[in-house]
Design an enzyme around this catalytic site. Structure first.
Site, PDB file in Angstrom:
ATOM      1  N   ARG A 176      12.576  -6.923 -59.609  1.00 42.75           N
ATOM      2  CA  ARG A 176      12.089  -5.601 -59.572  1.00 42.75           C
ATOM      3  C   ARG A 176      11.222  -5.332 -60.859  1.00 42.75           C
ATOM      4  O   ARG A 176      11.052  -6.352 -61.723  1.00 42.75           O
ATOM      5  CB  ARG A 176      13.364  -4.336 -59.814  1.00 42.75           C
ATOM      6  N   LYS A 203      19.946  -3.047 -61.238  1.00 41.37           N
ATOM      7  CA  LYS A 203      20.248  -1.749 -60.495  1.00 41.37           C
ATOM      8  C   LYS A 203      21.629  -1.361 -60.178  1.00 41.37           C
ATOM      9  O   LYS A 203      22.291  -0.377 -60.179  1.00 41.37           O
ATOM     10  CB  LYS A 203      19.360  -1.342 -59.479  1.00 41.37           C
ATOM     11  N   HIS A 262       6.301  -1.891 -56.231  1.00 46.76           N
ATOM     12  CA  HIS A 262       7.712  -2.376 -55.560  1.00 46.76           C
ATOM     13  C   HIS A 262       7.568  -3.171 -54.198  1.00 46.76           C
ATOM     14  O   HIS A 262       8.333  -3.507 -53.811  1.00 46.76           O
ATOM     15  CB  HIS A 262       8.369  -0.877 -55.338  1.00 46.76           C
ATOM     16  N   ARG A 265       8.229  -6.565 -54.056  1.00 47.14           N
ATOM     17  CA  ARG A 265       9.604  -6.844 -53.501  1.00 47.14           C
ATOM     18  C   ARG A 265      10.127  -6.889 -52.171  1.00 47.14           C
ATOM     19  O   ARG A 265      10.668  -7.807 -51.746  1.00 47.14           O
ATOM     20  CB  ARG A 265      10.569  -6.092 -54.401  1.00 47.14           C
ATOM     21  N   TRP A 288      20.993  -6.740 -54.288  1.00 44.91           N
ATOM     22  CA  TRP A 288      21.273  -5.311 -53.550  1.00 44.91           C
ATOM     23  C   TRP A 288      22.994  -5.407 -53.746  1.00 44.91           C
ATOM     24  O   TRP A 288      23.595  -6.206 -53.559  1.00 44.91           O
ATOM     25  CB  TRP A 288      20.779  -5.372 -52.131  1.00 44.91           C
ATOM     26  N   TYR A 297      15.312  -5.356 -43.409  1.00 42.31           N
ATOM     27  CA  TYR A 297      14.383  -6.329 -43.075  1.00 42.31           C
ATOM     28  C   TYR A 297      14.759  -7.282 -41.988  1.00 42.31           C
ATOM     29  O   TYR A 297      14.046  -8.234 -41.501  1.00 42.31           O
ATOM     30  CB  TYR A 297      14.255  -7.414 -44.396  1.00 42.31           C
TER      31      TYR A 297
END
Length: 348
Positions: A176, A203, A262, A265, A288, A297
């Protein structure tokens, strides 16, 4: 204004206006509030500023706290000094309509989510009797925006060197923006060809292991000697912003629309899926919190379902032939479907 409240405390302050009628109205309002607080033991009405400051203090652990601070800075000119009970749905709607016109409905909804979260917290603190009901803007489902290899090459060519290095590193690692700008040499081991993101920088609040391929190592080597602590710099100083005029102008020159930092990414993840990286592995690589975040994806690769596609044929006949083979001329068709370049015909 000059008056004595019910407890005998003298109150002297400016009304903040040159309008005598408005000053008189404020004077009477404050005097009545002071009387109620003294005689009826009512708590003074808290302001948006007080709630926002307490929110920031309680949420200091958030990885996205910087985003909250940027949003609060924009909201300050509209809500500063306003008492919490006065922040109605109508008031918030009027504020967010400006943000929607400036940016998008999706961005306005992010601001709405922050306002609602703070007001709900204020209700929990006992500062607010009830929280207004807010209706978010409807948002259309948008296609995932990622770059082809050709687009990425054009963009890197147009960017100034310091942004090109950071963008290339992002495309190679999927990190990120904040993790790239905040990357320190203490988090890099070039001999072991790896880097790491600490839990408090991630995150999902989990450490992220970062494997460095040959190109990523080359990018890092170009940064050696520029700064004793941080990896990426501009004129000897750490880079804090990437969404700059230089970035936007480079996108325009490269002919790339509807793309943000972003999106680098997203591009990294899309390339991995197209190359056959399993989603569970990609989840770990990207840091994640759940597999649901990676499922967006999945449609970019059909390998995991290709072996079952031949199970059904015309008239319901079950096929037992070998798995599908890509023959000459098929790769161009797949390129057109997937929207990417670099897919080569393969034979199994």
């Amino acid at each position: 204004m000059d008056f004595v409240d019910a407890s005998g405390q003298r109150v002297r302050r400016s009304a903040g206006t040159t309008d005598k009628a408005a000053a008189q109205e404020l004077h009477d309002q404050l005097k009545a509030e002071a009387w109620r607080q003294s005689r009826l033991k009512e708590s003074p009405a808290r302001t948006w500023d007080e709630a926002a400051l307490r929110w920031l203090d309680e949420k200091a652990y958030k990885a996205s706290l910087k985003d909250d601070m940027q949003q609060l800075e924009w909201l300050h000119s509209f809500l500063s000094g306003m008492k919490l009970p006065d922040i109605t749905a109508e008031v918030v709607c009027g504020i967010l309509e400006r943000k929607r016109k400036e940016t998008s409905a999706s961005t306005a909804n992010h601001y709405l989510a922050l306002i609602r979260a703070i007001l709900r917290r204020a209700h929990k603190w006992g500062w607010l009797d009830s929280v207004p009901s807010f209706e978010p803007y409807p948002v259309k489902s948008e296609r995932l925006r990622w770059l082809t290899q050709e687009e990425a090459a054009r963009l890197l060519q147009e960017l100034p060197q310091h942004l090109a290095d950071m963008a290339e590193f992002s495309l190679l690692t999927g990190l990120r923006q904040s993790n790239v700008t905040g990357l320190e040499w203490a988090q890099v081991d070039m001999q072991r060809r790896c880097a790491w993101i600490h839990p408090d920088q991630a995150k999902a609040r989990k450490p992220i292991p970062v494997s460095l391929n040959d190109q990523a190592i080359q990018v890092l080597r170009r940064q050696l000697g520029k700064h004793h602590r941080v990896v990426f710099t501009y004129k000897g100083q750490p880079v804090t912003q990437t969404n700059t005029k230089a970035w936007r102008k480079a996108l325009k020159r490269a002919g790339i629309e509807d793309f943000t930092w972003h999106g680098l990414r997203h591009t990294w993840a899309s390339w991995h899926v197209q190359a056959g990286t399993p989603l569970l592995v990609l989840q770990q690589m990207g840091g994640w919190a759940s597999l649901d975040m990676v499922q967006r994806y999945a449609h970019l690769s059909a390998d995991h379902v290709a072996q079952y596609a031949a199970n059904v044929g015309v008239n319901g006949t079950k096929k037992t032939q070998a798995p599908l083979r890509l023959v000459s001329g098929t790769s161009q068709h797949i390129e057109n479907m997937v929207g990417c370049e670099g897919i080569e015909p393969t034979t199994r």
